[in-house]
Design a protein around this motif. Structure first.
Motif, PDB file in Angstrom:
ATOM      1  N   ASP A 397       0.850  -1.186   0.000  1.00  0.00           N
ATOM      2  CA  ASP A 397       0.000   0.000   0.000  1.00  0.00           C
ATOM      3  C   ASP A 397       0.893   1.245   0.000  1.00  0.00           C
ATOM      4  OD1 ASP A 397      -3.173   0.432   0.855  1.00  0.00           O
ATOM      5  OD2 ASP A 397      -1.868   2.143   1.292  1.00  0.00           O
ATOM      6  N   TYR A 398       0.677   2.139  -0.965  1.00  0.00           N
ATOM      7  CA  TYR A 398       1.471   3.377  -1.030  1.00  0.00           C
ATOM      8  C   TYR A 398       1.235   4.210   0.252  1.00  0.00           C
ATOM      9  CZ  TYR A 398       2.536   2.933  -6.060  1.00  0.00           C
ATOM     10  OH  TYR A 398       3.003   2.536  -7.276  1.00  0.00           O
ATOM     11  N   ASP A 399       2.283   4.857   0.733  1.00  0.00           N
ATOM     12  CA  ASP A 399       2.158   5.770   1.882  1.00  0.00           C
ATOM     13  C   ASP A 399       1.662   7.142   1.417  1.00  0.00           C
ATOM     14  OD1 ASP A 399       3.095   3.839   3.619  1.00  0.00           O
ATOM     15  OD2 ASP A 399       5.183   4.501   3.471  1.00  0.00           O
ATOM     16  N   PHE A 401      -0.862   8.274  -0.065  1.00  0.00           N
ATOM     17  CA  PHE A 401      -1.274   8.418  -1.469  1.00  0.00           C
ATOM     18  C   PHE A 401      -2.364   9.484  -1.623  1.00  0.00           C
ATOM     19  CE2 PHE A 401      -3.584   7.158  -5.328  1.00  0.00           C
ATOM     20  CZ  PHE A 401      -2.527   7.200  -6.234  1.00  0.00           C
ATOM     21  N   ALA A 416       2.128   8.255 -10.411  1.00  0.00           N
ATOM     22  CA  ALA A 416       2.775   7.470  -9.355  1.00  0.00           C
ATOM     23  C   ALA A 416       2.417   5.994  -9.477  1.00  0.00           C
ATOM     24  CB  ALA A 416       2.356   8.000  -7.979  1.00  0.00           C
ATOM     25  N   GLY A 420       5.072   3.170 -10.616  1.00  0.00           N
ATOM     26  CA  GLY A 420       5.224   2.085  -9.657  1.00  0.00           C
ATOM     27  C   GLY A 420       4.893   0.739 -10.294  1.00  0.00           C
ATOM     28  N   ASP A 440      -4.492   2.094  -4.582  1.00  0.00           N
ATOM     29  CA  ASP A 440      -3.032   2.061  -4.560  1.00  0.00           C
ATOM     30  C   ASP A 440      -2.513   0.756  -3.929  1.00  0.00           C
ATOM     31  OD1 ASP A 440      -4.104   2.843  -2.100  1.00  0.00           O
ATOM     32  OD2 ASP A 440      -2.265   3.856  -1.488  1.00  0.00           O
ATOM     33  N   GLN A 462      10.674  -1.955  -1.499  1.00  0.00           N
ATOM     34  CA  GLN A 462      10.531  -0.624  -0.892  1.00  0.00           C
ATOM     35  C   GLN A 462      11.598   0.343  -1.407  1.00  0.00           C
ATOM     36  OE1 GLN A 462      10.532  -1.194   3.414  1.00  0.00           O
ATOM     37  NE2 GLN A 462       8.348  -0.643   3.483  1.00  0.00           N
ATOM     38  N   LEU A 465      10.940   1.352  -5.076  1.00  0.00           N
ATOM     39  CA  LEU A 465       9.849   2.314  -5.229  1.00  0.00           C
ATOM     40  C   LEU A 465      10.307   3.704  -4.788  1.00  0.00           C
ATOM     41  CD1 LEU A 465       6.872   2.740  -5.995  1.00  0.00           C
ATOM     42  CD2 LEU A 465       6.283   2.286  -3.593  1.00  0.00           C
ATOM     43  N   LEU A 480       8.180   8.730  -2.884  1.00  0.00           N
ATOM     44  CA  LEU A 480       7.267   7.596  -2.791  1.00  0.00           C
ATOM     45  C   LEU A 480       7.790   6.605  -1.755  1.00  0.00           C
ATOM     46  CD1 LEU A 480       6.441   6.803  -6.550  1.00  0.00           C
ATOM     47  CD2 LEU A 480       4.955   7.888  -4.859  1.00  0.00           C
ATOM     48  N   SER A 481       6.864   6.071  -0.974  1.00  0.00           N
ATOM     49  CA  SER A 481       7.202   4.993  -0.038  1.00  0.00           C
ATOM     50  C   SER A 481       5.986   4.108   0.108  1.00  0.00           C
ATOM     51  CB  SER A 481       7.640   5.558   1.319  1.00  0.00           C
ATOM     52  OG  SER A 481       6.560   6.247   1.936  1.00  0.00           O
ATOM     53  N   CYS A 482       6.137   2.989   0.804  1.00  0.00           N
ATOM     54  CA  CYS A 482       5.011   2.077   0.926  1.00  0.00           C
ATOM     55  C   CYS A 482       5.143   1.223   2.181  1.00  0.00           C
ATOM     56  CB  CYS A 482       4.900   1.176  -0.302  1.00  0.00           C
ATOM     57  SG  CYS A 482       6.290   0.026  -0.478  1.00  0.00           S
TER      58      CYS A 482
END
Length: 523
Positions: A397-399, A401, A416, A420, A440, A462, A465, A480-482
């Motif tokens: 799950d994207y952080d 988003f 994004a 991704g 996302d 991670q 991304l 971007l982070s997740c």
């Protein structure tokens, strides 16, 4: 009669009847063809093929041709059956007997191309053997010999020795025509060795002495051509209707040899025999041969009136020949474009069907497999699990988003997901399946042998991304982070998909609750 009769059922009954009496098999095919209630179109097509064969053997060539053409040019609409190749073989043969040699070659090449595409090597020998005949008639001896050589190469070890002998004899005859006399003699010697042990000698053995004599004369050896010619002229073979076409070819060859050898009176006897054959079965090719022979004879004897008559006849015949060639080439051109259109239409339908399937199983934005594809994949997860020691189900799950969409706009949010998706897709494989689950969220299904490899892999995801270069239209970089939550099962202990998904959901929820950029695994 059963309206649900299949091609296989028809073939079985046809074979049973034909084993007793071939004509009973053909009568059965005619009956099936007349039954409009037969539902399977390929059953009726197979019956039409056998009906066309029966017409062909009766020399009813136009009817056989018309029947085959009712379905053959649309064969790609149906599942392939080998009898489609046989239909092209019959078309090529009947065009040869109609003396439309270029069309015979065209259909023979279609048969060969289809047999090669569908990998039917048992048809190659027949196709090449049939192709040799029209090439010989148009005097393309190189292609004729090539076809004969290939036909012989593809004859099976269990084939009738008489078939091999026939091909070798034709090789010898063509080599002789090409002036390759020693090679022709070698083929004749091989032929004699092959047929020596046969209890029943093949009919063409009657032509062998003449062929040997012609080789001998070409090599300046003694040969009593006069006696051989007279013996052959009164051969019992001439009472066999099936030998007529072969006799005509050899009579023409022998006539030319007799003229070349100065045996003009014997040559006249053979020209009379050729004229008689032409009256019984009119042929433009034979008429041309006769007119050329009369022209040459008039020149030799200085017969001015005969020469004028022969020249006038030749002029008309050449005009008719040109019209015939024009008609054949026009039909070949039309058939060629019909085949191109048929192939193009088939490819378009296949491509469209493939594209629809691909589009329905692929997420348009990310390029990953879609949620629809995941629904299909669920049933195959146990098979995937067997490819390794462990089965991993993970949710990514994207952080923040929603913040990306709110702060930079939905276009940047879509970008994004697209970038991704391109990155994640590079990790997809036979053992690692990656899907866009919605919004996302991304799902990973992974069969792996090493438990220790799982956590480092997701850390790599991670880091990758985070390295994606996402920028707004004015060049501002967007980080971007997740979070990733996953569950692991031994392959043999994989539960139902909903159970595994629930556990992965718990893991991703825990990861997001404790912050961002987290990875949580649940065994």
């Amino acid at each position: 009669m059963d309206p649900n009769l299949t091609p296989e059922g028809f073939q079985k009954e046809f074979n049973r009847l034909s084993a007793v009496n071939p004509q009973e098999g053909y009568s059965y095919a005619k009956t099936v063809l007349a039954r409009k209630r037969i539902k399977n179109p390929q059953t009726r097509q197979l019956a039409a093929y056998y009906e066309a064969m029966d017409l062909f053997y009766q020399a009813r060539y136009p009817e056989a041709e018309a029947l085959l053409k009712t379905f053959l040019f649309s064969y790609e609409k149906y599942p392939f059956k080998p009898f489609y190749v046989d239909c092209f073989i019959i078309l090529a043969a009947l065009m040869f007997f109609k003396k439309r040699y270029y069309l015979s070659i065209f259909f023979g090449q279609q048969a060969l191309a289809l047999a090669e595409e569908k990998k039917l090597p048992d048809r190659y020998s027949t196709i090449y053997s049939n192709l040799a005949a029209p090439y010989r008639e148009i005097k393309d001896y190189d292609h004729c010999l090539l076809c004969l050589n290939r036909a012989l190469n593809y004859v099976g070890d269990e084939a009738d020795p008489a078939l091999k002998a026939s091909l070798i004899y034709n090789q010898a005859a063509i080599l002789l025509t090409m002036g390759r006399y020693l090679e022709s003699r070698e083929r004749l010697e091989a032929l004699e060795a092959l047929i020596a042990p046969l209890p029943v000698k093949p009919p063409f053995l009657n032509f062998l002495p003449l062929c040997k004599a012609e080789v001998a004369l070409a090599l300046h050896e003694e040969s009593n051509l006069h006696k051989l010619a007279l013996d052959f002229l009164h051969s019992p073979l001439r009472s066999d209707p099936e030998a007529t076409s072969f006799l005509l070819e050899d009579d023409e060859d022998l006539y030319l040899l007799l003229v070349k050898s100065g045996l003009y009176e014997d040559a006249k006897l053979y020209l009379a025999s050729i004229q008689k054959a032409e009256e019984a079965a009119p042929s433009l090719a034979t008429e041309l041969f006769i007119a050329k022979a009369e022209q040459a004879e008039a020149l030799r004897t200085k017969d001015g009136e005969g020469l004028a008559k022969a020249n006038a006849a030749l002029a008309k015949l050449y005009e008719a020949q040109q019209e015939s060639y024009t008609k054949d080439f026009a039909e070949i051109t039309k058939l060629h474009f019909d085949f191109v259109r048929m192939e193009s239409a088939y490819q378009k339908v296949t491509k469209r069907a493939s594209r629809y399937k691909e589009e329905s199983d692929t997420d348009a934005l990310t390029g990953l497999m879609s949620r629809r594809a995941l629904e299909k994949e669920k049933a195959r997860v146990p098979l995937l699990a067997k490819k390794g020691k462990y089965l991993v189900l993970a949710l990514l799950d994207y952080d923040h988003f929603k913040s990306i969409n709110d702060n930079y706009g939905y276009q940047v949010g879509d970008l994004a997901l697209r970038l991704g998706g391109q990155f994640f897709k590079g990790y997809g494989s036979v053992t690692r399946r990656i899907f866009r689950y919605g919004g996302d969220e991304v799902v990973f299904l992974w069969s792996v042998d090493s438990f220790e490899a799982i956590a480092p892999f997701f850390k790599e995801i991670q880091a990758g991304l985070a390295a994606v270069d996402l920028r707004t239209s004015n060049g501002t970089k967007v980080p971007l982070s997740c979070c990733i939550g996953y569950t692991v099962y031994p392959s043999e202990a994989y539960p139902e998909f909903p159970v595994a998904l629930k556990k992965a959901n718990e893991a991703i929820h825990e990861a997001k609750t404790s912050g961002r950029g987290n990875i949580v695994g649940k065994d």
